[in-house]
Design an enzyme around this catalytic site. Structure first.
Site, PDB file in Angstrom:
ATOM      1  CD  GLU A  46      -1.510  -2.726   2.024  1.00 42.11           C
ATOM      2  OE1 GLU A  46      -0.461  -2.612   1.609  1.00 42.11           O
ATOM      3  OE2 GLU A  46      -2.075  -3.443   1.906  1.00 42.11           O
ATOM      4  CG  LEU A  47       5.074   3.666   2.595  1.00 42.42           C
ATOM      5  CD1 LEU A  47       3.797   4.488   2.165  1.00 42.42           C
ATOM      6  CD2 LEU A  47       5.823   3.319   3.366  1.00 42.42           C
ATOM      7  CB  CYS A 104       8.888  -3.845  -3.633  1.00 43.75           C
ATOM      8  SG  CYS A 104       8.394  -3.212  -2.002  1.00 43.75           S
ATOM      9  CG  ASP A 106      25.292 -10.181 -16.684  1.00 41.90           C
ATOM     10  OD1 ASP A 106      25.874  -8.882 -16.754  1.00 41.90           O
ATOM     11  OD2 ASP A 106      23.928 -10.187 -17.435  1.00 41.90           O
ATOM     12  CG  HIS A 151      22.359   4.162 -12.781  1.00 48.08           C
ATOM     13  ND1 HIS A 151      23.798   4.506 -12.874  1.00 48.08           N
ATOM     14  CD2 HIS A 151      22.198   3.519 -11.977  1.00 48.08           C
ATOM     15  CE1 HIS A 151      24.171   2.409 -12.975  1.00 48.08           C
ATOM     16  NE2 HIS A 151      23.297   2.457 -12.309  1.00 48.08           N
TER      17      HIS A 151
END
Ligand code: GLN
Ligand code: ZN
Length: 770
Positions: free
Chosen positions: A21-22, A533, A616, A710
């Site tokens: 939810e966050l 996440c 990798d 990035h």
């Protein structure tokens, strides 16, 4: 009379919410889909839902729930609360707070780096002699009051002063010899102010986390950190106007820090007594007992492992607690070894896991039940703990007997490998000769593997998962993407092509799903940083490869071009670093098994006509043990597992590797020892600095990344030319490659195309000038 420390607790809990939810609230707010008031109210509800959930799980004693809340990061949150960040501002509003974390048009975000040896990233505060420290206790008091209004007496959480400074870095304009720890005394005063305000607000327990004391950090050695801790806690604890203090030491065992903390005499001390910590430091339980025995300190024994996802062996864990008790530790509380923020919420929602496997796992909520059962059992409440002990007994028994964990053929194969280090033949020089047949130009150009993951690919993947695309339709969509990636690279004039990895959502999960010995979860999300996440896979047993995993894609891509297409594999260390690993064998065992499984893939790629293969290992640095003395053994098995993958590759097959996430200084010898033919490495942000450290032991050809992928910024030809020339100062012409810093998966096509075009142009200019 002040409140006693709870009989069981946890060090921390996942903050993102059971259904992320966050994450959703943050991303909606940042993109402007919800306004600030809506965001604030969602964040408030998420916190209260977590408290309610924790209370239902048994954390119903006062101060047993840690309020380790943070909208983005716990280090940022503490740094803002004690005022190490933010100058003399009385408060930091949300816009400012998120600008610190994510940057804005005026300023770059704070640097982000790994939190100890976990996959969590924190924001690095910048400190100098001039840093103005302005404590802002109201932030944490608001958190306490918000909880109180909902009926929860929570325990506020702060990163402790020594750790906060040890993890900070000097500002760019700080004096060359300045260490952030030089500000300890000033910072202690800020903690005293915050603690006094908490006491005024009626808070009776506060938690200060000092994990820096278990690690060998470059900023200061163990002795220095222990001395700082002793100084800091004597000062903090000498104040009368404060809550009782729990000092925690997660992520490993204390050495000199143990006596330093005990002699400062906090009301409670948490130690990490997880099985892996005790395996690395077998005398830790007795040292802790000897230090604490005879004091008034409550020992919060971190016997439930907060790092992995395995159901605890509760009988064995109870034994540890009883040992402490017998050694005279009278005030004993049960807790987790580290915050549970590193594990997913609950196994109960994983309906697709094989039932036997589900019974072996404990995520955050199940771990709380385990801690509760241990506390009850310690207190003679065998009946209350019976269910939890029965689950634990069953897990221990069925897991050790299961065919899912033990594969004799795999064990026999690995047992037959030579002991110690292995080496590919012929040596590098001989391979360079053989690889001349590849016919590569001077300063060859390549990319790191992935190309932009477009919304179309993500949609196709989701449609396929939901059954709206058939296997054939999905495969066709991916093939179309591979073709367009190959065509683009041909148009740009890149020398060594890649297929673009559109079939991989996550480079570890992709292999985990195709290898035997892994399971994957549906909802097992863990915060990586901010709103991000990851969903780590789980190594449950012996690992093997039932069938080729990448060969069809490589073969198809190679069929579209006369240039070389690189095969693309993720190495054993990175697969393990980004998964939950077994606790019944050392990581080195799984690494060997993955190594030989990938060696079979290398053989199959060669047979399919692929003559350049990249393995990798971006996570090589990440698993580096926190204690210096444990590092050589780790690097040994890590290097061995990589070498196993390429051991039997033909001399004319060129093996590449790729590493990123900077700070290679400590492991540069190990990178050399991988014995790859070509090494591409992140370097753009540090302006090729690392190349100066390379000595003759680093024989491999090298591609220091010249485009920092990035950021969406397109580097121009002049800048890229300069970086290539800077690299040529330290690397001979016949050993230098030209490539970006990392994969392009998170970039868009517009900037990718322009940047790669500039990269090829820059290379051409430099070659002309040679
Ligand atoms: N081959 C991977 C890619 O390009 C490497 C990713 C990484 O280094 N993190 O995406
Ligand atoms: Zn990378």
């Amino acid at each position: 009379m002040s409140a006693a420390f709870p009989t069981f607790t946890i060090e921390g809990y996942p903050r993102v919410g059971a259904n992320r939810e966050l994450k959703k609230a943050l991303e909606s707010f940042w993109s402007g889909r919800i306004d600030e008031a809506t965001f604030v109210s969602s964040a408030h509800s998420i916190r209260l839902e977590n408290y309610a959930r924790l209370r239902d799980l048994g954390l119903d004693q006062d101060y047993s729930i840690p309020a380790d809340v943070a909208l983005y990061d716990q280090v940022l949150e503490t740094a803002v609360t004690v005022g190490l960040i933010g100058g003399d501002a009385a408060d930091i509003d949300l816009t400012e707070y998120f600008a610190l974390a994510r940057g804005n048009s005026e300023r770059a975000p704070l640097e982000m780096t790994k939190w100890f040896d976990t996959n969590y990233h924190y924001l690095v505060p910048e400190v100098s002699d001039d840093t103005v420290i302005t404590p802002r206790p109201q932030r944490i008091i608001d958190i306490v009051n918000e909880a109180k209004a909902a009926g929860h007496v929570v325990r506020p959480f702060l990163v402790g002063p020594v750790t906060l400074l040890a993890l900070s870095k000097p500002t760019e304009d700080a004096a060359a010899d300045f260490s952030p720890l030089a500000r300890l005394e000033d910072l202690i005063a800020a903690y005293q102010t915050v603690l006094a305000a908490l006491a005024e607000a009626g808070v009776e327990w506060v938690q200060l986390a000092e994990p820096a004391l278990v690690a060998d950090l470059t900023i200061a050695n163990d002795e220095h950190l222990a001395a700082d801790a002793s100084f800091a806690y004597r000062a903090i604890l000498a104040e009368e106007n404060r809550p009782q203090v729990l000092v925690t030491s997660p992520y490993g065992s204390l050495r000199q820090g143990l006596d330093a903390l005990v002699s400062a005499n906090p009301e409670a001390l948490q130690v990490d007594l997880a099985p892996v910590t005790l395996a690395n430091d077998p005398t830790y339980v007795s040292r802790v007992a000897a230090a604490v025995e005879g004091t008034d300190i409550t020992l919060a024994a971190g016997v439930i492992d907060g790092r992995n996802i395995w159901a605890a062996d509760l009988r064995e864990r109870l034994g540890v607690l009883e040992t402490l008790k017998e050694a005279g530790v009278d005030k004993l509380s049960v807790t987790t070894s580290v915050s549970l923020q590193h594990v997913p919420h609950s196994v109960a929602v994983e309906t697709a896991l094989p039932v036997d496997v589900a019974g072996w796992l404990s995520f955050a909520d199940e771990k709380i039940t385990e801690a509760k059962a241990l506390a009850a059992a310690l207190d003679g409440g065998a009946v209350a703990a019976a269910d939890a002990f029965a689950r634990s007994d069953r897990a221990v028994r069925t897991r050790s007997e299961s065919a899912r964990t033990h594969n004799q053929a795999v064990q026999d194969r690995v047992a037959a490998l030579p002991d110690g280090q292995v080496a590919r033949q012929p040596e590098f020089a001989g391979r360079v000769e053989a690889q001349k047949a590849l016919g590569l130009p001077q300063l060859p150009t390549t990319t790191i593997g992935s190309f932009p993951q477009t919304p179309e690919i993500r949609k196709a993947r989701a449609d396929h998962r939901n059954g709206n695309l058939t296997d054939e339709q999905y495969t066709q969509a991916l093939k179309d993407e591979v073709k367009s990636v190959i065509d683009l690279q041909e148009r740009l004039g890149i020398d060594v092509l890649v297929h673009g990895e559109p079939e991989r959502n996550d480079m570890v999960q992709y292999f985990a799903e195709l290898l035997d010995g892994f399971v994957t979860t549906e909802h097992g999300w863990v915060q990586s940083y901010g709103s991000r996440c990851t969903r780590p896979s789980i190594v449950v047993g012996d690992v093997s490869r039932p069938a080729p995993m990448t060969v069809e894609w490589a073969k198809y891509a190679q069929s579209l071009s006369d240039k070389h297409v690189k095969g693309m594999l993720t190495g054993p260390v990175t697969i393990l670093a980004w998964s939950f690993t077994r606790d019944d064998v050392p990581k080195s065992v799984s690494a060997d098994q993955i190594g030989v499984a990938l060696a079979d893939e290398v053989a199959d790629l060669e047979a399919a006509g692929i003559d350049i293969i990249q393995i990798d290992e971006p996570a090589l640095r990440e698993l580096l043990p926190l204690r210096a003395e444990d590092r050589p053994a780790y690097l040994d098995w890590a290097v061995r597992s990589f070498r196993l993958v390429s051991l039997d590759a033909k001399p004319e097959t060129q093996i590449h590797t790729h590493l990123c996430y900077s700070e290679f200084g400590q492991i540069i010898d190990a990178v050399a020892a991988l014995d790859a033919d070509v090494t591409s490495i992140e370097a753009a942000r540090s302006r090729m600095e690392l190349l100066a450290d390379l000595d003759e032991s680093f024989h491999s050809e090298i591609g220091p990344g010249i485009w920092d992928i990035h950021s969406p910024r397109v580097p121009d030809v002049a800048e890229l030319t300069e970086l290539i020339k800077a690299a040529l100062v330290n690397v001979p012409t016949d050993r230098l490659w030209v490539n970006p810093d990392c994969g392009l998966k998170t970039r868009g096509y517009a900037e990718t195309e322009q940047s790669l075009r500039n990269m090829v142009l820059a290379r051409d200019l430099v070659v002309e000038s040679l």
